[in-house]
Design an enzyme around this catalytic site. Structure first.
Site, PDB file in Angstrom:
ATOM      1  N   TYR A   1       0.798  -1.231   0.000  1.00  0.00           N
ATOM      2  CA  TYR A   1       0.000   0.000   0.000  1.00  0.00           C
ATOM      3  C   TYR A   1       0.829   1.277   0.000  1.00  0.00           C
ATOM      4  O   TYR A   1       0.294   2.364  -0.157  1.00  0.00           O
ATOM      5  CB  TYR A   1      -0.956   0.009   1.201  1.00  0.00           C
ATOM      6  CG  TYR A   1      -2.165  -0.827   0.919  1.00  0.00           C
ATOM      7  CD1 TYR A   1      -2.022  -2.186   0.765  1.00  0.00           C
ATOM      8  CD2 TYR A   1      -3.416  -0.261   0.757  1.00  0.00           C
ATOM      9  CE1 TYR A   1      -3.118  -2.974   0.470  1.00  0.00           C
ATOM     10  CE2 TYR A   1      -4.511  -1.044   0.462  1.00  0.00           C
ATOM     11  CZ  TYR A   1      -4.359  -2.397   0.322  1.00  0.00           C
ATOM     12  OH  TYR A   1      -5.425  -3.162   0.022  1.00  0.00           O
TER      13      TYR A   1
ATOM     14  N   LYS B   1       0.766 -14.871   4.737  1.00  0.00           N
ATOM     15  CA  LYS B   1       0.955 -15.754   3.579  1.00  0.00           C
ATOM     16  C   LYS B   1       2.428 -16.144   3.527  1.00  0.00           C
ATOM     17  O   LYS B   1       3.106 -16.062   2.504  1.00  0.00           O
ATOM     18  CB  LYS B   1       0.487 -14.998   2.323  1.00  0.00           C
ATOM     19  CG  LYS B   1       0.371 -15.817   1.075  1.00  0.00           C
ATOM     20  CD  LYS B   1      -0.732 -16.835   1.097  1.00  0.00           C
ATOM     21  CE  LYS B   1      -0.610 -17.736  -0.129  1.00  0.00           C
ATOM     22  NZ  LYS B   1      -1.254 -19.030   0.038  1.00  0.00           N
TER      23      LYS B   1
ATOM     24  N   ASP C   1      -5.120 -17.993   3.069  1.00  0.00           N
ATOM     25  CA  ASP C   1      -6.185 -18.669   2.313  1.00  0.00           C
ATOM     26  C   ASP C   1      -7.007 -19.595   3.210  1.00  0.00           C
ATOM     27  O   ASP C   1      -8.228 -19.688   3.070  1.00  0.00           O
ATOM     28  CB  ASP C   1      -5.618 -19.417   1.095  1.00  0.00           C
ATOM     29  CG  ASP C   1      -4.313 -20.107   1.390  1.00  0.00           C
ATOM     30  OD1 ASP C   1      -3.266 -19.564   1.047  1.00  0.00           O
ATOM     31  OD2 ASP C   1      -4.339 -21.166   2.019  1.00  0.00           O
TER      32      ASP C   1
ATOM     33  N   ASP D   1      -7.194  -5.984   4.255  1.00  0.00           N
ATOM     34  CA  ASP D   1      -8.157  -5.329   3.376  1.00  0.00           C
ATOM     35  C   ASP D   1      -9.172  -6.356   2.878  1.00  0.00           C
ATOM     36  O   ASP D   1     -10.394  -6.191   3.005  1.00  0.00           O
ATOM     37  CB  ASP D   1      -7.387  -4.700   2.205  1.00  0.00           C
ATOM     38  CG  ASP D   1      -8.225  -3.711   1.416  1.00  0.00           C
ATOM     39  OD1 ASP D   1      -9.422  -3.569   1.725  1.00  0.00           O
ATOM     40  OD2 ASP D   1      -7.696  -3.104   0.482  1.00  0.00           O
TER      41      ASP D   1
END
Ligand code: NAP
Length: 414
Positions: free
Chosen positions: A160, A227, A281, A305
């Protein structure tokens, strides 16, 4: 004393002060607000009425908010020729806590997003999104009442930051040529490229805030979502830094899942906060299939987000999800949806997100009784089937009301 170029601060009321490690909140407190663009004014009016009524209900005349309007977005642009006036930033800085409606993202205005700019300038590094279910609100899942999570999303780094070069530009070519030469990387020559910085500084302060919140609010667990199986030195490191913070700073009050299994027969001992981690995930799957596994979540900017909107959808969607952007002391609470411009000035959309963001603000001020009174009144309003268009269209027999009528119903229920 605050002096501004274009605005006059209110004469009555006092500012919040930072004293040592605590906020000192006066009984008549000045709060700066931005009403927002598009549907912002509609939902702001509703929100201010509900918050004022909640405070009156809880404290009578003893406590009060003095609102101070400051400007950003279209209103600022048309009045002052700038999307985010310096005075607005100075007011938010001086008064410590503020609230805002949604803002249009200017296209090609030289400023990427007003929200991102505000967060960066005030260093509001944690985006806090509590997501819970209100009975009577239509939901796409069978057991929405099992969702009760608070997401702490890192707000100051990750992709970001916007360090990106477009495909084919000289900058992208130079960067690609550099990494391919120096590190023997194999980045395709015509790629667009971006940098994903995640630091122990940024990650640890976010995780520390999530753990403190969980301890202060008697929560069961903090889950580090990452992740890290793919991006080891950014996402994976976030997880490692998270466990480090828990062990080094909260070692006597936290426990990891490995320790629970090895030493406590799979049961978290009383008085201990569970620290666990999940791959992003899997988190999406489990939030749908077994939401009770999650309580407080600490995660990076991009994961946060996606996750916060996905979980919000489970309990009734975007019109209802509140948020706050919080730094060490400074905080700006905000509706999490956009300006929904097609409904502007129709007194139509759901003010729930901004009202609940206001409730978060009251809690942040320590005005818990007012916050609780409003939540109870909101619950009662939903139970009576009183809903704005977005939810009424999904519920048979609902009484569809306007934004202002919805606010009145909540105030009546107070
Ligand atoms: P949006 O304004 O969130 O609206 C998308 C759709 O979501 C609306 O058409 C409406 O759906 C539903 N919705 C949004 N707010 C609602 C509410 N309060 N009550 C009921 N339904 C609501 O997204 P967008 O159209 O993509 O963005 C518009 C502008 O907002 C853009 O300039 C964007 O950059 C900006 N934005 C600002 C923020 C922020 O300030 N925090 C956040 C996101 C976007 P239906 O039409 O199906 O009823």
């Amino acid at each position: 004393m605050l002096t501004l170029e274009t605005l006059t601060p209110p004469r009555e009321g006092e500012r919040i002060e930072i004293r040592g490690s605590r906020l000192h909140v006066p009984d008549t407190v000045i709060i700066p607000y931005i009403e927002g663009d598009g549907t912002g004014p509609d939902i702001w009016r509703a929100t201010a009425r509900v918050l004022e009524a909640g405070i009156r209900k809880a404290y009578g005349a003893r406590r009060r908010i003095v609102w101070f309007e400051v400007f950003a977005g279209e209103k600022a642009h048309s009045r002052f020729g700038t999307w985010l006036p310096e005075d607005t930033l100075r007011a938010f800085e001086y008064y410590v806590v503020g609230i805002k409606g949604p803002l249009t993202t200017p296209v090609g205005g030289g400023i990427r997003s007003l929200n991102v700019a505000l967060r960066q300038l005030l260093d509001l590094y944690a985006c806090v999104r509590p997501v819970r279910y209100f009975a009577g609100v239509p939901s796409p899942v069978k057991r929405p009442e099992q969702v009760d999570v608070v997401i702490f999303r890192e707000n100051s780094e990750d992709i970001y930051l916007g360090y990106e070069f477009a495909s084919g530009t000289p900058e992208a070519r130079r960067l690609i040529e550099f990494v391919n030469r120096e590190f023997a990387w194999k980045v395709r020559e015509d790629s667009g490229v971006g940098l994903k910085p995640m630091s122990p500084t940024g990650s640890k302060r976010l995780i520390r805030k999530a753990i403190r919140y969980a301890l202060d609010h008697g929560r069961r667990s903090v889950t580090l979502v990452h992740k890290g199986n793919i991006m080891k030195y950014t996402e994976g490191a976030f997880k490692t830094w998270g466990y480090e913070v828990a062990r080094e700073e909260f070692g006597d009050r936290t426990i990891t899942w490995d320790e629970v299994q090895a030493r406590h027969g799979g049961q978290v001992p009383p008085g201990r906060l569970l620290i666990q981690d999940y791959i992003a995930d899997v988190t999406f799957q489990h939030l749908l299939t077994r939401p009770r596994s999650f309580d407080v979540i600490a995660t990076g900017n991009l994961n946060g987000d996606y996750l916060s909107d996905a979980v919000a959808a489970q309990v009734g969607g975007i019109g209802m999800a509140p948020g706050g952007n919080v730094g060490d002391f400074h905080a700006v609470f905000e509706a999490t949806h956009g300006t929904a411009p097609k409904y502007a000035n129709q007194d139509k959309v759901n003010p729930g997100s901004l009202i609940l963001s206001g409730v978060m603000m009251l809690e942040y001020l320590g005005w818990q009784e007012a916050a609780e009174a409003i939540v109870r009144a909101l619950e009662a309003t939903f139970r009576r089937g009183i809903l704005t268009y977005d939810l009424a269209r999904l519920v048979e027999g609902a009484r569809e009301v306007r934004t202002s009528e919805f606010a009145t119903a909540i105030i009546d229920a107070l």
